[in-house]
Design an enzyme around this catalytic site. Structure first.
Site, mmCIF file in Angstrom:
data_model
loop_
_atom_site.group_PDB
_atom_site.id
_atom_site.type_symbol
_atom_site.label_atom_id
_atom_site.label_comp_id
_atom_site.label_asym_id
_atom_site.label_seq_id
_atom_site.Cartn_x
_atom_site.Cartn_y
_atom_site.Cartn_z
ATOM 1 N N GLU A 198 -32.392 13.217 40.266
ATOM 2 C CA GLU A 198 -33.450 12.315 40.172
ATOM 3 C C GLU A 198 -34.231 13.054 41.048
ATOM 4 O O GLU A 198 -33.768 14.313 41.095
ATOM 5 C CB GLU A 198 -32.128 12.099 41.934
ATOM 6 C CG GLU A 198 -32.084 12.383 43.061
ATOM 7 C CD GLU A 198 -30.662 11.819 43.911
ATOM 8 O OE1 GLU A 198 -30.779 12.206 44.931
ATOM 9 O OE2 GLU A 198 -30.452 10.829 43.184
ATOM 10 N N GLY A 227 -31.441 21.728 40.049
ATOM 11 C CA GLY A 227 -29.961 20.627 40.664
ATOM 12 C C GLY A 227 -30.564 21.713 42.054
ATOM 13 O O GLY A 227 -29.336 21.662 42.468
ATOM 14 N N ASN A 230 -27.371 29.140 45.043
ATOM 15 C CA ASN A 230 -25.889 28.870 45.238
ATOM 16 C C ASN A 230 -25.059 30.438 45.626
ATOM 17 O O ASN A 230 -25.632 31.493 45.008
ATOM 18 C CB ASN A 230 -25.528 28.572 43.870
ATOM 19 C CG ASN A 230 -25.695 27.338 43.241
ATOM 20 O OD1 ASN A 230 -26.250 26.160 44.232
ATOM 21 N ND2 ASN A 230 -25.546 26.936 42.010
ATOM 22 N N ARG A 275 -14.467 27.047 51.168
ATOM 23 C CA ARG A 275 -15.450 27.043 50.062
ATOM 24 C C ARG A 275 -15.068 28.043 49.618
ATOM 25 O O ARG A 275 -14.765 27.602 47.714
ATOM 26 C CB ARG A 275 -17.061 26.955 50.649
ATOM 27 C CG ARG A 275 -17.306 25.823 51.831
ATOM 28 C CD ARG A 275 -18.577 26.001 51.561
ATOM 29 N NE ARG A 275 -19.659 25.593 50.269
ATOM 30 C CZ ARG A 275 -20.905 26.375 50.505
ATOM 31 N NH1 ARG A 275 -21.548 27.398 51.584
ATOM 32 N NH2 ARG A 275 -21.342 26.242 49.436
ATOM 33 N N HIS A 281 -29.324 33.540 48.106
ATOM 34 C CA HIS A 281 -28.909 33.190 49.462
ATOM 35 C C HIS A 281 -27.176 33.981 49.607
ATOM 36 O O HIS A 281 -26.724 33.353 50.518
ATOM 37 C CB HIS A 281 -28.051 31.484 49.782
ATOM 38 C CG HIS A 281 -29.923 31.025 49.935
ATOM 39 N ND1 HIS A 281 -30.206 29.333 49.419
ATOM 40 C CD2 HIS A 281 -31.467 31.134 50.341
ATOM 41 C CE1 HIS A 281 -31.330 29.074 50.171
ATOM 42 N NE2 HIS A 281 -32.102 30.085 50.235
ATOM 43 N N ASP A 320 -21.772 30.218 44.663
ATOM 44 C CA ASP A 320 -20.545 30.287 43.976
ATOM 45 C C ASP A 320 -21.004 31.252 43.027
ATOM 46 O O ASP A 320 -22.174 31.829 43.012
ATOM 47 C CB ASP A 320 -20.306 28.947 43.287
ATOM 48 C CG ASP A 320 -21.098 28.535 42.788
ATOM 49 O OD1 ASP A 320 -21.661 28.223 41.733
ATOM 50 O OD2 ASP A 320 -21.944 27.531 42.458
ATOM 51 N N TYR A 379 -16.264 28.680 55.946
ATOM 52 C CA TYR A 379 -17.112 29.673 54.770
ATOM 53 C C TYR A 379 -15.246 30.547 53.806
ATOM 54 O O TYR A 379 -15.230 30.185 52.343
ATOM 55 C CB TYR A 379 -17.108 30.646 54.553
ATOM 56 C CG TYR A 379 -18.931 30.254 54.672
ATOM 57 C CD1 TYR A 379 -19.649 30.031 53.880
ATOM 58 C CD2 TYR A 379 -19.536 30.445 55.896
ATOM 59 C CE1 TYR A 379 -21.121 29.810 54.310
ATOM 60 C CE2 TYR A 379 -20.920 30.236 56.435
ATOM 61 C CZ TYR A 379 -21.366 29.131 55.516
ATOM 62 O OH TYR A 379 -22.332 29.275 55.668
HETATM 63 P P1 OAD Z 1 -29.197 20.124 47.743
HETATM 64 O O1 OAD Z 1 -27.325 19.377 48.825
HETATM 65 O O2 OAD Z 1 -29.855 19.744 48.980
HETATM 66 O O3 OAD Z 1 -29.456 19.611 46.449
HETATM 67 C C1 OAD Z 1 -28.215 19.583 45.693
HETATM 68 C C2 OAD Z 1 -29.838 18.653 44.253
HETATM 69 O O4 OAD Z 1 -28.921 18.737 43.447
HETATM 70 C C3 OAD Z 1 -30.000 17.471 44.615
HETATM 71 O O5 OAD Z 1 -31.696 17.170 44.070
HETATM 72 C C4 OAD Z 1 -29.342 16.269 43.649
HETATM 73 O O6 OAD Z 1 -29.891 15.346 43.556
HETATM 74 C C5 OAD Z 1 -28.605 17.594 42.499
HETATM 75 N N1 OAD Z 1 -28.096 16.712 42.364
HETATM 76 C C6 OAD Z 1 -26.355 16.437 43.205
HETATM 77 N N2 OAD Z 1 -25.798 16.255 41.108
HETATM 78 C C7 OAD Z 1 -26.290 16.369 39.988
HETATM 79 C C8 OAD Z 1 -25.616 17.106 39.296
HETATM 80 N N3 OAD Z 1 -24.467 16.161 38.526
HETATM 81 N N4 OAD Z 1 -26.622 17.210 37.988
HETATM 82 C C9 OAD Z 1 -28.198 17.645 38.512
HETATM 83 N N5 OAD Z 1 -28.178 17.783 39.478
HETATM 84 C C10 OAD Z 1 -27.302 17.321 40.839
HETATM 85 O O7 OAD Z 1 -29.106 21.707 47.141
HETATM 86 P P2 OAD Z 1 -30.055 22.835 47.010
HETATM 87 O O8 OAD Z 1 -30.944 22.030 46.951
HETATM 88 O O9 OAD Z 1 -29.252 23.819 46.346
HETATM 89 O O10 OAD Z 1 -28.454 27.051 51.665
HETATM 90 O O11 OAD Z 1 -29.877 23.438 48.779
HETATM 91 C C11 OAD Z 1 -30.886 24.398 49.181
HETATM 92 C C12 OAD Z 1 -29.766 25.341 50.132
HETATM 93 O O12 OAD Z 1 -29.701 24.540 51.389
HETATM 94 C C13 OAD Z 1 -28.190 25.637 50.000
HETATM 95 O O13 OAD Z 1 -28.708 26.834 49.129
HETATM 96 C C14 OAD Z 1 -28.476 25.834 51.286
HETATM 97 C C15 OAD Z 1 -28.608 24.745 51.728
HETATM 98 O O14 OAD Z 1 -28.295 24.420 52.970
HETATM 99 C C16 OAD Z 1 -28.336 28.047 52.989
HETATM 100 O O15 OAD Z 1 -27.059 28.063 52.792
HETATM 101 C C17 OAD Z 1 -29.179 29.590 53.542
#
Ligand code: OAD
Length: 234
Positions: A208, A180, A96, A62, A113, A98, A59
């Site tokens: 996607e 996203g 997020n 990050r 989160h 951030d 962390y």
């Molecule tokens: P993920 O890394 O699982 O997913 C990211 C998503 O963003 C994917 O669907 C990608 O296709 C999409 N993506 C990537 N680049 C992009 C762009 N330029 N524009 C639009 N979309 C884009 O991240 P989260 O879904 O946020 O939890 O993950 C959910 C949680 O899992 C997080 O908050 C974290 C993690 O483990 C905790 O830490 C509790």
């Protein structure tokens, strides 16, 4: 494209994809690995008990990356601009940790989160703003003990924040927009179903199709700086 100004109450859910073009890696980039560790293995209370230095380092890195090199992108600012002119109910729930939504000008942000720029004292439960690295021997400013500070992050197995307010917003909104996020982590992955169950229109904006893409009435795919900016450009 659907016009969000034609709705009365909007709930937005964002995930790591909205910050990807600001240079912050998504969780499942690199196959979900950080320096050889599964991300899930540095984001649990058990991991912190077992190896607090490793979890602090994850962390701290990050946090420094956020402070040194990340700025809000046009998707963050499009959401903030939309919120300013929208006269209905509006809440932005983010997974997020951030602060790019706030830096971009968003007002009604709920970090379900947790936040990278906060630490919590496990003795007093108080939450502090932080910008410097913390470690297993950092001294807490409230109780002056060493080793009581933890990142203010909701780890796997812990209860996300603001859930009562979020569920209330999801069951009363008429438009739910997911941006996203891969839809792999609950409870956020279930928000679309909850919003649908009370009749909301549902929209996915993502690079996607996510795991739950079939739950959405409208889907638009492409980088967030393109699709989010277009969707909120009214
Ligand atoms: P993920 O890394 O699982 O997913 C990211 C998503 O963003 C994917 O669907 C990608 O296709 C999409 N993506 C990537 N680049 C992009 C762009 N330029 N524009 C639009 N979309 C884009 O991240 P989260 O879904 O946020 O939890 O993950 C959910 C949680 O899992 C997080 O908050 C974290 C993690 O483990 C905790 O830490 C509790």
């Amino acid at each position: 494209m659907l016009n969000p100004n034609n709705f009365n109450s909007i709930v937005i859910l964002t995930g790591a994809g909205i910050s990807a073009e600001s240079g912050l890696k998504t969780f499942r980039d690199n196959g979900g690995l950080w320096e050889g560790h599964r991300v899930e293995d540095v984001a649990t209370p058990e991991a912190f008990d077992r190896n607090p230095e490793l979890v602090h380092t994850f962390y701290n890195m990050r946090r420094q990356q956020l402070l040194k090199s990340a700025n809000p992108n046009s998707a963050h600012t499009a959401l903030a601009e939309f919120e300013k002119q929208f006269d209905g109910e509006f809440i932005l729930i983010t997974q997020n940790v951030d602060n790019l939504h706030e830096q971009g000008g968003s007002q009604s942000v709920r970090h379900m989160h947790g936040e990278l720029l906060k630490a919590q004292c496990t003795s007093s439960q108080k939450v502090f703003d932080i910008s410097e690295p913390i470690n297993a021997s950092s001294v807490c400013t409230c109780c002056h003990k060493s080793g009581t500070l933890r990142p203010c992050i909701v780890w796997f197995g812990e209860m996300p924040l603001h859930m009562e307010e979020i569920e209330q917003a999801l069951t009363t909104c008429d438009l739910f927009i997911s941006i996203g996020t891969s839809g792999q982590v609950y409870p956020a992955a279930g928000f679309v179903q909850l919003a649908r169950s009370t009749g909301a229109t549902t929209v996915e904006l993502n690079l996607e199709p996510s795991d739950g893409c079939s739950q959405f009435n409208h889907t638009y795919y492409g980088p967030a700086t393109t699709v989010v900016s277009q969707f909120f450009e009214f």
